[in-house]
Scaffold this motif. Structure first.
Motif, PDB file in Angstrom:
ATOM      1  N   UNK B 181       0.858  -1.194   0.000  1.00 27.74           N
ATOM      2  CA  UNK B 181       0.000   0.000   0.000  1.00 27.74           C
ATOM      3  C   UNK B 181       0.889   1.238   0.000  1.00 27.74           C
ATOM      4  N   UNK B 182       0.663   2.118  -0.948  1.00 27.80           N
ATOM      5  CA  UNK B 182       1.427   3.368  -0.981  1.00 27.80           C
ATOM      6  C   UNK B 182       0.617   4.528  -0.407  1.00 27.80           C
ATOM      7  N   UNK B 183      -0.687   4.506  -0.670  1.00 25.21           N
ATOM      8  CA  UNK B 183      -1.538   5.618  -0.211  1.00 25.21           C
ATOM      9  C   UNK B 183      -2.149   5.224   1.129  1.00 25.21           C
ATOM     10  N   UNK B 184      -1.440   5.564   2.228  1.00 28.23           N
ATOM     11  CA  UNK B 184      -1.867   5.058   3.536  1.00 28.23           C
ATOM     12  C   UNK B 184      -2.338   6.145   4.489  1.00 28.23           C
ATOM     13  N   UNK B 185      -2.235   7.417   4.102  1.00 30.33           N
ATOM     14  CA  UNK B 185      -2.610   8.500   5.015  1.00 30.33           C
ATOM     15  C   UNK B 185      -4.119   8.732   5.050  1.00 30.33           C
ATOM     16  N   UNK B 186      -4.515   9.741   5.827  1.00 34.24           N
ATOM     17  CA  UNK B 186      -5.939  10.077   5.968  1.00 34.24           C
ATOM     18  C   UNK B 186      -6.564  10.395   4.610  1.00 34.24           C
ATOM     19  N   UNK B 187      -7.719   9.829   4.363  1.00 32.82           N
ATOM     20  CA  UNK B 187      -8.484  10.069   3.137  1.00 32.82           C
ATOM     21  C   UNK B 187      -7.726   9.673   1.868  1.00 32.82           C
ATOM     22  N   UNK B 188      -6.686   8.852   2.036  1.00 32.06           N
ATOM     23  CA  UNK B 188      -5.979   8.359   0.853  1.00 32.06           C
ATOM     24  C   UNK B 188      -6.450   6.939   0.553  1.00 32.06           C
ATOM     25  N   UNK B 189      -6.766   6.713  -0.714  1.00 34.23           N
ATOM     26  CA  UNK B 189      -7.376   5.439  -1.092  1.00 34.23           C
ATOM     27  C   UNK B 189      -6.726   4.985  -2.387  1.00 34.23           C
ATOM     28  N   UNK B 190      -6.504   3.689  -2.482  1.00 29.96           N
ATOM     29  CA  UNK B 190      -6.011   3.166  -3.751  1.00 29.96           C
ATOM     30  C   UNK B 190      -7.188   2.642  -4.561  1.00 29.96           C
ATOM     31  N   UNK B 193      -9.368  -0.193  -3.382  1.00 25.27           N
ATOM     32  CA  UNK B 193     -10.139  -0.038  -2.141  1.00 25.27           C
ATOM     33  C   UNK B 193     -11.511   0.550  -2.485  1.00 25.27           C
ATOM     34  N   UNK B 194     -12.575  -0.126  -2.052  1.00 24.35           N
ATOM     35  CA  UNK B 194     -13.916   0.287  -2.495  1.00 24.35           C
ATOM     36  C   UNK B 194     -14.345   1.625  -1.900  1.00 24.35           C
ATOM     37  N   UNK B 195     -15.055   2.391  -2.737  1.00 19.35           N
ATOM     38  CA  UNK B 195     -15.684   3.622  -2.247  1.00 19.35           C
ATOM     39  C   UNK B 195     -17.055   3.259  -1.681  1.00 19.35           C
TER      40      UNK B 195
END
Lengths: 559, 199
Positions: B181-190, B193-195
């Motif tokens: 996982x690269x996008x691991x901060x707050x409100x970061x989604x790959x 990952x389901x919306x």
């Protein structure tokens, strides 16, 4: 071993007890009806294979206590054999990214938890397999502080360590560089260190960012935590290049990349490259002695066989439950009366909240952010102190802990868990004082091997309760400042410490300051059981430091 | 509360974003347990356990609710433990036999019927008493009812949230971790990952 009659009488939880259940009764009857040949042969005691070779050292346990010294002893040219109760696995191939499937990492033989605050085992506080509980540790690696070793001097409570922090510091440095610790340099709560961390800190996940934001508002200093997962590729002697952490967040259920410095990818391959032999699935039952009381060898069960291994020196590194259990079963090193006593567990209270932000708590190392501003809080009404850590969490672990605390069920439970991607936590790790009410004993109830199950009594005393109150108030304040709703606290106790403590005198300690048993000149103990006090930091790095130190003290004694 | 689309985890399981060991663990749980024959419990006790599980995890929206009783039955039949138990509790098999029996005793005391013959609201009333430690019944002299309820609840919860369909329900896709996982901060989604589909 007890004779058969005694064994039968003592069995309260035998392997097949539910004969009142009609269905099971039928199944058992059916099974017994079929083969009727084997029993007579089994009655014959199998002769022990004659292992006449006497090795220099046997090490029982391959976790943070056993693995570093195994490598050290092998590198000194000694013939060493490690006996590990659990199996050897290949993380790349065998580990699943699934909490339930990874339950094989835990010591799942039953332990009985007593007292007012019964301590959970299994998923927490235990481990098995080549690498011990480092296979599933969170890899927090803060150093102990100088005053963690002097609680009695400073507060008149507990006992002091028999040496100062200067005895551990060279080993901390060595370990940080050997394992490849990622962390902040300079370290905010100990800026004068001689050496910084070899790797930059790991990135912060959502929970860590929330804690960072709120603590900044409240004037609490924070920092990315020191962690034994690699923030960049790192060269490992005995194994080659280890790859960097990819933020799988699965540290507590096993790293499948070798990025986390568990013993199976660090000290154990190093030890093997110097000729150490590691025997997996080897469960030690007996420690044999000569007339003078010196250990002569151990007997273990492996793949249904009973094996004897002779040795000149024994290193017992089985953790703070199995180490005292083995000593008690073998009536060994008991003269101080302190084996099994002084059982301490870190106050590990967690505070959880729900946030509007998308957190996805499965990403990143669970404990990204730390604060040690509470190491010696100014307004404290207790001895010692604690540290604060942010926590991410996997869904099954979170759900099961949450229901034990909140007792949600039905639609309310399902509704709460739909917010899983929006939950984040903070927890503490605090010091614990020894108390006579907290101890390990052998119960009457036997396990499947016919050995008594350990029973651990734990009741948080006044000092732990005051620390918990202080910490809960502070963590709630932080989470409110971070914007959390539905905040709840979970009182828990983590790590098993102090059941064979180290000290200056055999009157009130089991091992001396070198880790050698007062009663048995060729027996060393090295794991969390020898800690005289619990420390206000996660214990793994200090266990490893003690392990290297114990090896060096032992090697010096041979010269 | 967020609602996530169905099918996310199942779709990921067929990709190389999931390791073979992970896929094997999760796909095994997708196999239907319809027709499961209990190995440890007698049929009546097993039916009682199923009824209790259905109130702890009501699943009215599922045509085939995720079965939670087989996991407990299999574990007890195999004699497996999870590493510890409250010292105040009898051994697991005994605890289940006495605890489930106690639930029937509580149902009899309050409604003069077996638990499985009660309405959902009545069943909930009985479970609420057990959870609070106020249920009637002789068995509770041997088994502390609040601890029994806690252990039962925790085991059912472990089995429920380990199920791939339930992980879809809460938007968890941590099993699809092969690329990391690269996008691991707050409100970061790959992208994988389901919306949420609604709030």
């Amino acid at each position: 071993m007890p004779d058969e009659e005694v064994l039968e009488e003592g069995v309260l939880n035998p392997v097949k007890p539910e004969i009142q259940d009609p269905l099971l009764q039928a199944i058992l009857a059916e099974n017994e009806a079929a083969p009727a040949t084997a029993p007579t042969e089994l009655e014959q005691p199998a002769p022990l294979p004659e292992l006449t070779e006497i090795v220099d050292c046997v090490v029982i346990g391959t976790g943070a206590g056993g693995a570093p010294l195994l490598a050290r002893l092998a590198m000194a040219g000694l013939k060493v054999v490690a006996l590990e109760a659990g199996p050897r696995r290949d993380p790349t191939r065998d580990y699943a990214t699934d909490e339930k499937a990874q339950n094989f990492l835990f010591w799942n033989d039953e332990r009985l938890s007593a007292g007012q605050n019964p301590v959970a085992f299994g998923k927490n506080n235990s481990g098995t397999g080549v690498g011990g509980s480092t296979l599933h540790y969170t890899a927090y690696t803060p150093r102990a502080h100088a005053d963690d070793l002097t609680l009695h001097r400073d507060f008149g409570q507990g006992v002091d360590w028999p040496f100062g922090i200067e005895e551990l510091e060279p080993y901390y440095e060595e370990l940080e560089h050997f394992l490849g610790i990622s962390g902040p340099t300079p370290y905010p709560w100990n800026p004068g260190r001689r050496k910084g961390y070899p790797l930059a800190p790991l990135p912060l996940n959502g929970a860590a960012q929330l804690m960072q934001r709120a603590c900044a508002q409240l004037g609490i200093q924070t920092s990315p935590a020191a962690n034994a997962a690699l923030s960049a590729r790192y060269y490992q002697e005995g194994i080659g290049w280890r790859e960097a952490c990819t933020n799988r967040g699965f540290c507590q259920a096993g790293c499948n990349r070798g990025a986390k410095a568990s013993m199976d990818v660090t000290f154990l391959p190093l030890a093997e490259s110097y000729g150490a032999e590691i025997r997996a699935d080897a469960f030690v039952t007996e420690i044999e002695r000569d007339a003078a009381g010196r250990v002569t060898g151990v007997v273990y069960e492996q793949h249904g066989q009973t094996v004897r291994q002779l040795c000149r020196h024994l290193f017992l590194c089985a953790g703070a439950v199995e180490t005292p259990r083995l000593l008690m079963l073998n009536e060994l090193a008991l003269s101080s009366g302190h084996v099994g006593k002084n059982f301490m567990a870190h106050p590990g209270m967690q505070v959880w909240g729900t946030f509007p932000e998308d957190i996805r708590p499965y990403k990143g190392i669970p404990g990204g952010l730390i604060s040690e501003d509470t190491h010696r809080p100014k307004n404290a009404d207790f001895a010692g102190g604690y540290l604060l850590q942010s926590i991410g969490v996997m869904p099954v672990t979170f759900a099961t802990q949450m229901v034990r605390q909140r007792k949600l069920w039905g639609q309310a439970l399902r509704d709460y868990m739909r917010n899983y991607n929006h939950v984040a936590g903070i927890n503490i790790l605090g010091d614990c004082l020894p108390h006579k009410a907290n101890f390990l004993e052998l119960s009457e109830e036997k396990d499947a091997r016919g050995l008594p199950k350990p029973r651990l009594h734990f009741t948080a005393q006044e000092n732990e309760q005051r620390m918990n109150r202080h910490a809960e108030q502070l963590m709630r304040q932080i989470w409110e400042a971070a914007g959390a709703t539905d905040i709840w606290a979970f009182e828990r106790y983590a790590h098993v410490i102090g059941t064979a403590r180290m000290g200056l005198s055999g009157d009130d300690a089991v091992v001396n300051s070198d880790g050698r048993a007062f009663d048995v000149p060729n027996l060393y103990i090295c794991d969390n059981s020898v800690f005289p006090s619990a420390l206000s930091v996660n214990p793994a790095l200090t266990i490893m430091a003690l392990s290297l130190r114990t090896a060096d003290k032992f090697l010096a004694s041979l010269r | 509360m967020p609602q996530y689309p169905a099918g996310t985890v199942r779709a990921l399981l067929s990709t190389d974003l999931v390791t073979p060991a992970t896929r094997a663990a999760l796909e095994a749980r997708l196999v239907s347990t319809t027709g499961y024959e209990p190995q440890f419990f007698d049929p009546a006790t097993y039916a009682l356990l199923e009824a209790v599980a259905a109130r702890i995890f009501p699943q009215p929206e599922r045509d085939e609710p995720i079965a939670l009783a087989p996991g407990i039955d299999k574990r007890l039949a195999a004699g497996l433990a999870d590493g510890w138990r409250y010292d105040a509790m009898p051994p697991d098999r005994e605890a289940f036999r006495l605890g489930l029996g106690g639930i029937n005793q509580a149902a009899q005391a309050q409604f003069q019927q077996l638990f499985i013959d009660l309405s959902e609201a009545e069943q909930d009333a009985v479970l609420k008493q057990v959870a609070a430690g106020t249920a009637l019944g002789d068995n509770w002299n041997t088994v502390p009812q609040n601890r029994f309820f806690e252990d039962l609840l925790a085991e059912l919860t472990e089995n429920y949230y380990a199920h791939p369909l339930v992980q879809e329900e809460i938007g968890y896709v941590g099993m699809a971790d092969v690329p990391g996982w690269q996008r691991i901060g707050l409100n970061e989604r790959e992208d994988r990952e389901p919306k949420p589909v609604s709030k």
